[in-house]
Scaffold this motif. Structure first.
Motif, PDB file in Angstrom:
ATOM      1  N   ALA A  78       0.736  -1.293  -0.192  1.00  0.00           N
ATOM      2  CA  ALA A  78       0.067  -0.048  -0.011  1.00  0.00           C
ATOM      3  C   ALA A  78       0.821   1.355  -0.005  1.00  0.00           C
ATOM      4  CB  ALA A  78      -0.882  -0.015   1.180  1.00  0.00           C
ATOM      5  N   LYS A  79       0.440   2.249  -0.692  1.00  0.00           N
ATOM      6  CA  LYS A  79       1.323   3.366  -0.749  1.00  0.00           C
ATOM      7  C   LYS A  79       0.657   4.688  -0.251  1.00  0.00           C
ATOM      8  CE  LYS A  79       0.000   4.018  -5.586  1.00  0.00           C
ATOM      9  NZ  LYS A  79      -1.092   4.951  -6.056  1.00  0.00           N
ATOM     10  N   THR A  80       1.625   5.442   0.271  1.00  0.00           N
ATOM     11  CA  THR A  80       1.109   6.658   0.588  1.00  0.00           C
ATOM     12  C   THR A  80       0.925   7.899  -0.508  1.00  0.00           C
ATOM     13  OG1 THR A  80       3.477   7.405   1.411  1.00  0.00           O
ATOM     14  CG2 THR A  80       2.112   6.263   2.966  1.00  0.00           C
ATOM     15  N   THR A  81       0.800   8.937  -0.193  1.00  0.00           N
ATOM     16  CA  THR A  81       0.800  10.024  -1.167  1.00  0.00           C
ATOM     17  C   THR A  81       2.355  10.693  -1.237  1.00  0.00           C
ATOM     18  OG1 THR A  81      -1.605  10.810  -0.714  1.00  0.00           O
ATOM     19  CG2 THR A  81      -0.277  12.382  -1.766  1.00  0.00           C
ATOM     20  N   PRO A  82       2.726  10.817  -2.324  1.00  0.00           N
ATOM     21  CA  PRO A  82       3.933  11.224  -2.648  1.00  0.00           C
ATOM     22  C   PRO A  82       4.189  12.646  -1.980  1.00  0.00           C
ATOM     23  CG  PRO A  82       3.037  11.264  -4.865  1.00  0.00           C
ATOM     24  CD  PRO A  82       2.239  10.457  -3.880  1.00  0.00           C
ATOM     25  N   GLY A  83       5.480  12.929  -1.539  1.00  0.00           N
ATOM     26  CA  GLY A  83       5.537  14.410  -1.108  1.00  0.00           C
ATOM     27  C   GLY A  83       5.537  15.565  -2.147  1.00  0.00           C
ATOM     28  N   PRO A  84       5.269  16.687  -1.560  1.00  0.00           N
ATOM     29  CA  PRO A  84       5.453  17.740  -2.863  1.00  0.00           C
ATOM     30  C   PRO A  84       6.833  17.743  -3.293  1.00  0.00           C
ATOM     31  CG  PRO A  84       5.485  18.745  -0.621  1.00  0.00           C
ATOM     32  CD  PRO A  84       5.258  17.224  -0.408  1.00  0.00           C
ATOM     33  N   ARG A  85       6.874  17.927  -4.687  1.00  0.00           N
ATOM     34  CA  ARG A  85       7.884  17.963  -5.284  1.00  0.00           C
ATOM     35  C   ARG A  85       8.731  19.439  -5.111  1.00  0.00           C
ATOM     36  NH1 ARG A  85       6.506  18.231 -11.562  1.00  0.00           N
ATOM     37  NH2 ARG A  85       4.885  19.128 -10.673  1.00  0.00           N
TER      38      ARG A  85
END
Length: 116
Positions: A78-85
């Motif tokens: 399960a993945k999380t939301t990627p951080g802001p670029r």
């Protein structure tokens, strides 16, 4: 967005424009030029091909969900939301890449974040 996973199936990196590779936390990690992957200081890191990011020896570092060939892919966790670029550093002139190795069926002992 292209999402890349590591040998454990954990989220590791993403790419939104086909050229800039970010670690999952949003840190600018590398850039892709043709099928070569470079750190922003110009060091050659590896190859991008068929949904895989491999190290300079051809061993696989990361995969996207529809990667072709390569070693056995683990089940993606399960993945999380990627951080802001984050901001991309300036690109140094890319160093010469070594001759391209044959496609590998093994996982690299290296980790992308250690190569940048």
């Amino acid at each position: 967005m292209i999402e890349f996973f590591d040998r454990a199936g954990s989220e590791a990196a993403f790419c939104q424009d086909g050229r800039s590779l970010y670690l999952w936390n949003g840190k600018a990690a590398a850039f892709i030029l043709d099928d070569k992957v470079y750190a922003y200081d110009g060091r050659f890191i590896g190859w991008a091909d068929r949904g895989w990011i491999s190290d300079e020896d051809g061993a696989c570092l990361l995969f996207e969900h529809d990667a072709v060939g390569g070693p056995q892919k683990p089940q993606r966790r399960a993945k999380t939301t990627p951080g802001p670029r984050g901001a991309r550093p300036s690109r140094a002139e890319p160093h010469d890449a070594p001759p391209r190795p044959s496609a590998s069926l093994v996982w690299s002992d290296r980790v992308l974040s250690d190569l940048i």
